[in-house]
Structures are given as C-alpha cells and as structure tokens.
Design an enzyme around this catalytic site. Structure first.
Site, PDB file in Angstrom:
ATOM      1  N   GLU A 275       0.828  -1.213   0.000  1.00 42.52           N
ATOM      2  CA  GLU A 275       0.000   0.000   0.000  1.00 42.52           C
ATOM      3  C   GLU A 275       0.859   1.259   0.000  1.00 42.52           C
ATOM      4  O   GLU A 275       0.769   2.084   0.907  1.00 42.52           O
ATOM      5  CB  GLU A 275      -0.883   0.022   1.258  1.00 42.52           C
ATOM      6  N   PRO A 276       1.710   1.427  -0.994  1.00 44.96           N
ATOM      7  CA  PRO A 276       2.553   2.632  -0.980  1.00 44.96           C
ATOM      8  C   PRO A 276       1.751   3.884  -1.339  1.00 44.96           C
ATOM      9  O   PRO A 276       0.896   3.845  -2.221  1.00 44.96           O
ATOM     10  CB  PRO A 276       3.592   2.337  -2.068  1.00 44.96           C
ATOM     11  N   GLY A 277       1.990   4.952  -0.631  1.00 42.55           N
ATOM     12  CA  GLY A 277       1.379   6.236  -0.967  1.00 42.55           C
ATOM     13  C   GLY A 277       2.471   7.228  -1.329  1.00 42.55           C
ATOM     14  O   GLY A 277       2.671   7.602  -2.480  1.00 42.55           O
ATOM     15  N   ARG A 278       3.229   7.594  -0.296  1.00 47.90           N
ATOM     16  CA  ARG A 278       4.261   8.623  -0.443  1.00 47.90           C
ATOM     17  C   ARG A 278       5.241   8.318  -1.571  1.00 47.90           C
ATOM     18  O   ARG A 278       5.619   9.207  -2.326  1.00 47.90           O
ATOM     19  CB  ARG A 278       5.026   8.723   0.889  1.00 47.90           C
ATOM     20  N   TYR A 318       5.205  18.062  11.085  1.00 56.28           N
ATOM     21  CA  TYR A 318       6.172  16.966  11.271  1.00 56.28           C
ATOM     22  C   TYR A 318       7.614  17.453  11.256  1.00 56.28           C
ATOM     23  O   TYR A 318       8.520  16.631  11.095  1.00 56.28           O
ATOM     24  CB  TYR A 318       6.026  15.930  10.136  1.00 56.28           C
ATOM     25  N   CYS A 346      -1.094  33.833  10.557  1.00 62.01           N
ATOM     26  CA  CYS A 346      -0.769  34.475  11.830  1.00 62.01           C
ATOM     27  C   CYS A 346      -0.401  33.450  12.897  1.00 62.01           C
ATOM     28  O   CYS A 346      -1.120  33.272  13.881  1.00 62.01           O
ATOM     29  CB  CYS A 346      -1.944  35.314  12.279  1.00 62.01           C
ATOM     30  N   TYR A 375       0.627  13.964   0.917  1.00 61.39           N
ATOM     31  CA  TYR A 375       0.307  14.631   2.188  1.00 61.39           C
ATOM     32  C   TYR A 375       0.478  16.148   2.073  1.00 61.39           C
ATOM     33  O   TYR A 375       0.870  16.822   3.027  1.00 61.39           O
ATOM     34  CB  TYR A 375       1.139  14.026   3.344  1.00 61.39           C
TER      35      TYR A 375
HETATM   36  C1  LIG Z   1      -0.685   5.834   5.592  1.00 62.68           C
HETATM   37  C2  LIG Z   1      -0.880   4.416   5.237  1.00 62.68           C
HETATM   38  C3  LIG Z   1      -0.286   3.894   4.083  1.00 62.68           C
HETATM   39  C4  LIG Z   1       0.614   4.701   3.168  1.00 62.68           C
HETATM   40  O1  LIG Z   1       1.793   5.104   3.767  1.00 62.68           O
HETATM   41  P1  LIG Z   1       2.944   5.785   2.868  1.00 62.68           P
HETATM   42  O2  LIG Z   1       3.974   6.150   3.848  1.00 62.68           O
HETATM   43  O3  LIG Z   1       2.342   6.972   2.212  1.00 62.68           O
HETATM   44  O4  LIG Z   1       3.403   4.771   1.898  1.00 62.68           O
HETATM   45  C5  LIG Z   1      -0.542   2.574   3.765  1.00 62.68           C
HETATM   46  N1  LIG Z   1      -1.338   1.799   4.545  1.00 62.68           N
HETATM   47  C6  LIG Z   1      -1.919   2.271   5.655  1.00 62.68           C
HETATM   48  C7  LIG Z   1      -2.785   1.372   6.460  1.00 62.68           C
HETATM   49  C8  LIG Z   1      -1.717   3.590   6.045  1.00 62.68           C
HETATM   50  O5  LIG Z   1      -2.293   4.051   7.162  1.00 62.68           O
END
Ligand SMILES: *Cc1c(COP(=O)(O)O)cnc(C)c1O
Length: 429
Positions: A275-278, A318, A346, A375
C-alpha cells in the site's frame, strides 16, 4: 527520479514550463507529473514481478480524482481509510475488487457502503470492529473478506506521529493475541478470513524494521495455517520513505524492498499486497509559490511567500524538510542569501524553513517546494480563509487544472446564518 527539471534555465514539469502554468492559474498551486506517478507505480510492479501481487495506492497521500484515475487505469488497486476515500476510488473507476479498506475506526455506514459497492478486503483492527462488520455483512446477506491488522511491536524509526507499529500505538491487535483473534473471526458468521495485514509506519528510511515485521508475519502465517485458517493474502502496508533532501538522503529503493519481500515471504505461496502512498505521489508533485515580500529582520531575513502552512502543513506538523528551488535556474556560482521561509498565516508555526540558502529573491519571484505530491493538498485547509490552492496535472506537453481554486463567494456561501441572526443583522438600532 522525477520529471521536474531545469531546461534552458527554467524549471519544467515534463514538457511544460512551470512559469507558464503560474501565469495562467496564479500562485500558489500544486503541480503533479503523470509520468512520475506512473514511473513510481511501475517500480513497485517490477519489484514484485513474478510474485502474485496487487499494488494498492494509498489514497490518503493524494486523493485527486485525476490522480486516482491515472493510477487506476494503469492497474493499481487502492488502499482507502474512510468511506469518503472509498467513494473517491469508485468514482475514479476503480473496481471494488481492487479496493482494500484500512483504518482503525470504520463506522457501520462505511462498512455497508463498501459491502454494497464491492470490496476486496477489510483490514480489521479490533475485535469490536470484527463483530460490527460481521453483523453488517449478515444484515446484507453477504460475507466480508477480512485480514486482521497485527501490530508486530517493531520500531519503525520514523517521526513519532507517523510510527504505527509499536505496541503503544493505537493500530492493529498485538501479534501475541493473533491466534485468539483469528479464532474469533472464523467463528463469526459474516466474515471470511483471507489474510494478514501489517503497516508499521510512514517515511521509513531503512528496510530493517520492515524485515523484522515481515518475519513475524511469516511465522504467524504458519501458526494460523496450522490452526486451519486459509491465509492466502499478505498485506504488507505502505511506508517506504522518499528522499526529501536530495543532497544527503538515499532511502531504500523499491527493487530492494521487493527483493526483501521475496526473501522473507516468497516461499509462503501468498498473494502479496502493498500500500505505498508517499513513494508513488511524493516526488511526483511540487508546490509553486510566489514571493510577496523580502523582509530584513534584526539578525535574519524573511522570505514571505504566498503559500502557507494551511497549503502545505508538513513542515509545521512533522518538522519536515522540503527542498525549495527557484523557478529560474541560478547560475552555477550564483550568490546565496540565507532566509527563514515563511507564509502569511498568523502563527509562528507558519514557517517552512529556517536559515535556508537560496539565490537572492525579490518580490514576484517564483519558487517550488519539491516532494510535495504526498500529504500536501490532501492535508490542506482554508485556515485564515485562504482558498484551497489549485491542483494541476501535467502529462507530456499537456496540462490541466484538476481542482480549481474556489472563489471567496463560494467559501463564504458554505456557511449558513440562522434566521434568528439574519433578521436582526445591523438593522435593529
Ligand atoms: C498511511 C498508510 C499507508 C501509506 O503510507 P505511505 O507512507 O504513504 O506509503 C498505507 N497503509 C496504511 C494502512 C496507512 O495508514
């Protein structure tokens, strides 16, 4: 690698000069590169080639419809963490059997929507959630495919706010209790156990914590199978980090991550989900902002930008670093000036960087924050009644606004003044 490069002295997104977009849409704005998004998605595809797998893009990192459609059309699944994200994934044309529903507090209404619309699996995080899901499924006359999110109690060595795999974190069930929880799940009429889920945190810059977690998952797979559970999928979460400071960071590559997965889990004959996002969206986006003022303080100079913490909250939330570069390429031996880079909000927290060296800037100059595709827009707000900034997608020489900047009238019109206030407004004297 990304597709934001200088050409003839100007920063481009693929084949489009960013100054051209800025002139048309105004600053600040987010800009994403389709080629970079696809490239990153395909790196994971290659990394897992030969293993049965599904790469599920973490929608929470960037949920724009155009981004989801692009990745969905390339074959990506989606990892969603709310009913809203589920609806976004469906609206972008992603079939339910490619959508995984994660998250620690799913409501019954969200469960129902996903069961009705089609879902690959729920990653459940507690026994009360399991019971609720079973009841909802039974009420609809279906069974819900589930993986249980286990908390492996490993230190992800990342920022405390995005570490999720230690026993003190709210996520998942302790791996030591997994056998009992799976037995409970198997006994519930509305559930079908299909696998195990783990996600230990975000922006990990070392493979070792992943390896420790996956080893525990491999062991648990054996244990659960011996107890009669049909463990056929392993969801390994997201979290692979990206280089935010180009000069001195080299996080692991997807290919090495894939090799490690093969080593630790390849023999288990399971379908692998990640589940990659970043890593997909982060370096596929930048935020372009204009300089409003340069203010000389007592002991430092402030670069006051038209972007602020409400547009990109990562630095104040962060302590995150973003490389900041001018849209006009500085000469190789150009002078540098040292700035605190701030926005107009502000709050002292509205600081993007302290003591940052940049070529001397003047009002009207444009700068780009790199690595802002994940993000960024999704965490933005309208604090200080600053309209959400537009998002733009570039593909080759084409570009399009994929979320326009709302007008102030539109923002104000979202509020409703109760009748008992409007009647009296200003006319009662
Ligand atoms: C946030 C999250 C991700 C994605 O994380 P990245 O750091 O963006 O790859 C994947 N799975 C779950 C359950 C998350 O909470």
């Amino acid at each position: 690698m990304d597709h934001f490069l200088y050409r003839d002295g100007n920063l481009f997104a693929e084949d489009v000069p960013l100054a051209e977009i800025a002139a048309e849409v105004g600053t600040p704005f987010y800009c994403y590169s389709a080629a970079t998004l696809l490239r990153h998605f395909r790196l994971f595809e290659e990394a897992l080639a030969g293993l049965p797998h599904l790469v599920c893009f973490a929608v929470k990192s960037n949920s724009n419809q155009a981004v989801l459609r692009l990745l969905g059309q390339a074959g990506a699944g989606m990892d969603v963490v709310s009913g809203g994200e589920y609806a976004r994934a469906k609206a972008a044309g992603v079939p339910g059997d490619r959508i995984v529903f994660s998250g620690v507090g799913k409501t019954r209404a969200e469960m129902r929507a996903a069961l009705e619309g089609g879902i690959r699996q729920f990653n459940v995080e507690s026994e009360p959630e399991m019971e609720a899901l079973s009841e909802v499924a039974v009420s609809l006359g279906v069974t819900a495919p589930i993986a249980v999110r286990v908390n492996p109690d490993v230190d992800a060595k990342t920022h405390a706010k995005i570490a999720t795999g230690k026993s003190e974190n709210k996520f998942g069930i302790p791996i030591s209790r997994a056998a009992a929880v799976y037995a409970r799940a198997a006994a519930l009429p509305g559930l079908e156990v299909v696998g195990i889920d783990v996600h230990i945190g975000s922006q990990l810059t070392d493979l070792e914590p992943f390896r420790q977690a996956y080893r525990k998952v491999a062991e648990l797979t054996g244990t659960l199978r011996a107890q009669g559970h049909d463990i056929r999928r392993l969801d390994l979460g997201g979290g692979l980090g990206i280089p935010y400071a180009r000069s001195n960071e080299a996080p692991p590559l997807p290919l090495d991550y894939g090799a490690m997965i093969r080593e630790e889990l390849g023999h288990l004959d399971c379908e692998i989900e990640i589940e990659p996002g970043r890593l997909i969206s982060g370096n596929a986006g930048i935020m372009v902002s204009g300089v409003i003022y340069v203010k000389a303080g007592e002991d430092r100079s402030f670069l006051i930008l038209d972007a602020a913490m409400n547009d990109l909250v990562r630095p104040s939330m962060y302590d995150a670093h973003h490389d900041i570069v001018p849209l006009v390429e500085p000469a190789p031996a150009a002078d540098q000036a040292r700035y605190d880079v701030v926005g107009p909000v502000c709050e002292t927290g509205d600081t993007f960087a302290r003591g940052r060296d940049l070529p001397p800037c003047a009002p009207g100059d444009l700068v780009a924050f790199r690595s802002a595709g994940a993000y960024g827009a999704v965490m933005s707000s309208e604090y200080n009644t600053r309209p959400l900034i537009p998002e733009v997608l570039v593909q080759g020489g084409d570009w399009a606004v994929i979320r326009p900047r709302p007008g102030l009238d539109e923002i104000i019109a979202r509020d409703r003044v109760p009748g008992w206030l409007s009647a009296a407004s200003g006319e009662d004297a």
